[in-house]
Write a protein that holds these residues in place. Sequence first.
Motif, PDB file in Angstrom:
ATOM      1  N   PRO A  10      -7.220 -11.874   2.605  1.00 22.79           N
ATOM      2  CA  PRO A  10      -8.110 -12.601   3.520  1.00 22.79           C
ATOM      3  C   PRO A  10      -9.574 -12.409   3.110  1.00 22.79           C
TER       4      PRO A  10
ATOM      5  N   LEU B  97      -0.676  -8.053  -0.209  1.00 25.29           N
ATOM      6  CA  LEU B  97      -1.908  -8.396   0.509  1.00 25.29           C
ATOM      7  C   LEU B  97      -3.176  -7.951  -0.214  1.00 25.29           C
TER       8      LEU B  97
ATOM      9  N   SER C  44      10.209  -4.836   9.653  1.00 24.51           N
ATOM     10  CA  SER C  44      10.720  -3.533   9.226  1.00 24.51           C
ATOM     11  C   SER C  44       9.563  -2.535   9.177  1.00 24.51           C
ATOM     12  N   GLU C  45       9.840  -1.326   9.614  1.00 26.59           N
ATOM     13  CA  GLU C  45       8.775  -0.304   9.649  1.00 26.59           C
ATOM     14  C   GLU C  45       9.463   1.050   9.612  1.00 26.59           C
ATOM     15  N   ASN C  46       8.950   1.989   8.773  1.00 25.88           N
ATOM     16  CA  ASN C  46       9.673   3.266   8.673  1.00 25.88           C
ATOM     17  C   ASN C  46       9.037   4.450   9.394  1.00 25.88           C
TER      18      ASN C  46
ATOM     19  N   PHE D  49     -13.168  -9.379  11.790  1.00 25.00           N
ATOM     20  CA  PHE D  49     -12.165  -9.185  10.729  1.00 25.00           C
ATOM     21  C   PHE D  49     -11.462 -10.489  10.372  1.00 25.00           C
TER      22      PHE D  49
ATOM     23  N   GLU E  75      12.529  -0.546  -4.172  1.00 25.01           N
ATOM     24  CA  GLU E  75      13.616  -0.519  -3.186  1.00 25.01           C
ATOM     25  C   GLU E  75      13.954  -1.942  -2.709  1.00 25.01           C
TER      26      GLU E  75
ATOM     27  N   LYS F 282      -1.728  -1.405   9.922  1.00 25.07           N
ATOM     28  CA  LYS F 282      -2.910  -2.193  10.338  1.00 25.07           C
ATOM     29  C   LYS F 282      -2.716  -3.677  10.013  1.00 25.07           C
ATOM     30  N   MET F 283      -2.405  -3.984   8.760  1.00 20.87           N
ATOM     31  CA  MET F 283      -2.232  -5.394   8.394  1.00 20.87           C
ATOM     32  C   MET F 283      -0.900  -5.928   8.916  1.00 20.87           C
TER      33      MET F 283
ATOM     34  N   ILE G 185       7.429  -6.117   5.900  1.00 14.84           N
ATOM     35  CA  ILE G 185       7.773  -4.708   5.651  1.00 14.84           C
ATOM     36  C   ILE G 185       6.482  -3.898   5.839  1.00 14.84           C
ATOM     37  N   GLY G 186       6.540  -2.898   6.721  1.00 12.61           N
ATOM     38  CA  GLY G 186       5.315  -2.178   7.098  1.00 12.61           C
ATOM     39  C   GLY G 186       4.682  -2.858   8.297  1.00 12.61           C
TER      40      GLY G 186
HETATM   41  N1  LIG Z   1      -6.489  -2.486   6.214  1.00  9.58           N
HETATM   42  C1  LIG Z   1      -7.220  -3.528   5.800  1.00  9.58           C
HETATM   43  O1  LIG Z   1      -8.344  -3.783   6.280  1.00  9.58           O
HETATM   44  C2  LIG Z   1      -6.679  -4.448   4.728  1.00  9.58           C
HETATM   45  C3  LIG Z   1      -7.304  -5.677   4.499  1.00  9.58           C
HETATM   46  C4  LIG Z   1      -6.751  -6.543   3.550  1.00  9.58           C
HETATM   47  C5  LIG Z   1      -5.615  -6.171   2.838  1.00  9.58           C
HETATM   48  N2  LIG Z   1      -5.056  -4.945   3.059  1.00  9.58           N
HETATM   49  C6  LIG Z   1      -3.838  -4.604   2.317  1.00  9.58           C
HETATM   50  O2  LIG Z   1      -2.738  -4.581   3.211  1.00  9.58           O
HETATM   51  C7  LIG Z   1      -1.744  -3.676   2.736  1.00  9.58           C
HETATM   52  C8  LIG Z   1      -1.384  -2.703   3.851  1.00  9.58           C
HETATM   53  O3  LIG Z   1      -2.528  -1.927   4.158  1.00  9.58           O
HETATM   54  P1  LIG Z   1      -2.756  -1.302   5.620  1.00  9.58           P
HETATM   55  O4  LIG Z   1      -4.180  -0.871   5.650  1.00  9.58           O
HETATM   56  O5  LIG Z   1      -2.229  -2.222   6.648  1.00  9.58           O
HETATM   57  O6  LIG Z   1      -1.808  -0.008   5.530  1.00  9.58           O
HETATM   58  P2  LIG Z   1      -1.348   0.938   6.723  1.00  9.58           P
HETATM   59  O7  LIG Z   1      -1.255   2.308   6.151  1.00  9.58           O
HETATM   60  O8  LIG Z   1      -2.174   0.724   7.949  1.00  9.58           O
HETATM   61  O9  LIG Z   1       0.122   0.418   7.088  1.00  9.58           O
HETATM   62  C9  LIG Z   1       1.200   0.518   6.208  1.00  9.58           C
HETATM   63  C10 LIG Z   1       2.478   0.574   7.038  1.00  9.58           C
HETATM   64  O10 LIG Z   1       3.590   0.523   6.140  1.00  9.58           O
HETATM   65  C11 LIG Z   1       4.593   1.414   6.632  1.00  9.58           C
HETATM   66  N3  LIG Z   1       5.513   1.689   5.525  1.00  9.58           N
HETATM   67  C12 LIG Z   1       5.272   2.412   4.407  1.00  9.58           C
HETATM   68  N4  LIG Z   1       6.376   2.419   3.618  1.00  9.58           N
HETATM   69  C13 LIG Z   1       7.309   1.662   4.249  1.00  9.58           C
HETATM   70  C14 LIG Z   1       8.653   1.309   3.933  1.00  9.58           C
HETATM   71  N5  LIG Z   1       9.262   1.743   2.805  1.00  9.58           N
HETATM   72  N6  LIG Z   1       9.335   0.531   4.804  1.00  9.58           N
HETATM   73  C15 LIG Z   1       8.759   0.113   5.953  1.00  9.58           C
HETATM   74  N7  LIG Z   1       7.474   0.424   6.300  1.00  9.58           N
HETATM   75  C16 LIG Z   1       6.773   1.204   5.470  1.00  9.58           C
HETATM   76  C17 LIG Z   1       3.794   2.604   7.132  1.00  9.58           C
HETATM   77  O11 LIG Z   1       4.552   3.396   8.015  1.00  9.58           O
HETATM   78  C18 LIG Z   1       2.626   1.893   7.818  1.00  9.58           C
HETATM   79  O12 LIG Z   1       2.909   1.590   9.169  1.00  9.58           O
HETATM   80  C19 LIG Z   1      -2.338  -3.006   1.500  1.00  9.58           C
HETATM   81  O13 LIG Z   1      -1.890  -3.699   0.349  1.00  9.58           O
HETATM   82  C20 LIG Z   1      -3.832  -3.204   1.697  1.00  9.58           C
HETATM   83  O14 LIG Z   1      -4.565  -3.188   0.469  1.00  9.58           O
HETATM   84  C21 LIG Z   1      -5.530  -4.075   3.995  1.00  9.58           C
END
Ligand SMILES: NC(=O)c1ccc[n+]([C@@H]2O[C@H](COP(=O)([O-])OP(=O)(O)OC[C@H]3O[C@@H](n4cnc5c(N)ncnc54)[C@H](O)[C@@H]3O)[C@@H](O)[C@H]2O)c1
Length: 290
Positions: free
Chosen positions: A122, A99, A40-42, A141, A85, A21-22, A16-17
Motif C-alpha cells: 500500500p 505485502l 489462519s493465525e498461529n 494509514f 510450509e 497488524k496487516m 495467513i497471519g
Molecule cells: N505493519 C505495517 O505497517 C506494514 C505495512 C505494509 C506492509 N507490511 C507487511 O505486511 C507483512 C506482515 O507484517 P505485520 O507488521 O502485519 O506483521 P505482524 O507481526 O503484526 O503480524 C504477523 C502475524 O503473522 C502470524 N504468523 C506468523 N507465522 C504464522 C504462521 N506460520 N501461520 C499463521 N500465522 C502466522 C503472527 O502470529 C502474527 O499475528 C510483512 O510482509 C510486512 O512487511 C506491514
Amino acid sequence: MTDSTTPTGQLTIAVIGAGGKMGMRVSDNLQRSTHAVYYSENSPTGRQRTRDAGREVTDTPTAVADAHVVILAVPDVALGPVSAEVVPQLKPGTVLLTLDPAAAYANLLHQRVDVEYCVAHPCHPSVFLQRKTEAELNDTFGGIAAAQAVVAALQSGNEEKITIAEKVIRLMYAPVIDVHWVTVKQLAYLEPTLVEVVACMIGDLLNDALRETVDTVGVPEAAARAMLFGHIQVALANGLRGDNPFSDACLIAMDYGRNKIIKDDWKSIFDDGELDHVLKQMLHLDRIHP
Ligand SMILES: NC(=O)c1ccc[n+]([C@@H]2O[C@H](COP(=O)([O-])OP(=O)(O)OC[C@H]3O[C@@H](n4cnc5c(N)ncnc54)[C@H](O)[C@@H]3O)[C@@H](O)[C@H]2O)c1
C-alpha cells in the motif's frame, strides 16, 4: 484482460497471519466482500483478535486448499519458512500474495513453477489527498476511509493472474485509487529505498530537530511544533509539487542545510549493492541472492 477463474468471478481467499497488524487490516476489508475468505493465525493473541473481530480461525491446510489467492501477512523474516510450509499445499495457478517486496526480491519465497508470485504494497493516502470527511482525515494509514494507491508486482506478468490479483488488492486495501504494476526490483527501490531509507528517515530527523529546538535551544514546544508542522506542508508542496517558489533567502538556508547534513555520495543508495546491503540487514541475512 479476462478473469476466468470461476464463471461467477467469485474467489476463495486465504489470509495467513490474519491476527497480525496487516492481517487484521486486510481481513477487515475482505470480510465485507462476497468472496469466500479463510483466516489462519498461529499465535494465541492473534487467534483471539481474529475471533473478536467476528472471524473464524481455520488451520492453514484447510484455508489454502481451494484458494485462488493466498495472502501471506506474516513478518518478512518468517516468509521463507512459512512459504516453505504453505506453497507445496497450493493448487496450480494459485496467486501467492505477499505485502512487502523484501523477501521476494531476496528470493526467500519457496518456489514452484505453477504458482504465481505477487507482491502488493500500500502507498498510504497521499499527503496531498483532498480529504473531506472526519473519517478520511483520521485515516493516515489507509485501508479505512482515505483513498490510497497501491504498487504491485506479479513475477510472471500473466495478464489473467494480474486481473485476479488486482481484484483482491483493491478489496483488501480499499478504498484504492490506482494499482501501479512494476517489477519486484522496482518495488524494492520504492520500499525500502525511497520511502523508508529516505522519507521515513527524514520524518524521524524532523522529530530530532524539533527536540533539539525545544530541549537544547529552549524554544517553547507549542511554538516549535506550530512552526514546524506548517512549514513541513510548505516544504512538501513547494519541493514536490512546485506550488510556490522558495524565497531567495530560504534557498541559501537550504543549500547550507544540504551541505551540512547530506553526504556527497548519498545517491549511492540507488545502487544495487546498497539495496542488497539494506535488505540484508532488514531480513537478518548473511547475503542476498537476487
Ligand atoms: N505493519 C505495517 O505497517 C506494514 C505495512 C505494509 C506492509 N507490511 C507487511 O505486511 C507483512 C506482515 O507484517 P505485520 O507488521 O502485519 O506483521 P505482524 O507481526 O503484526 O503480524 C504477523 C502475524 O503473522 C502470524 N504468523 C506468523 N507465522 C504464522 C504462521 N506460520 N501461520 C499463521 N500465522 C502466522 C503472527 O502470529 C502474527 O499475528 C510483512 O510482509 C510486512 O512487511 C506491514
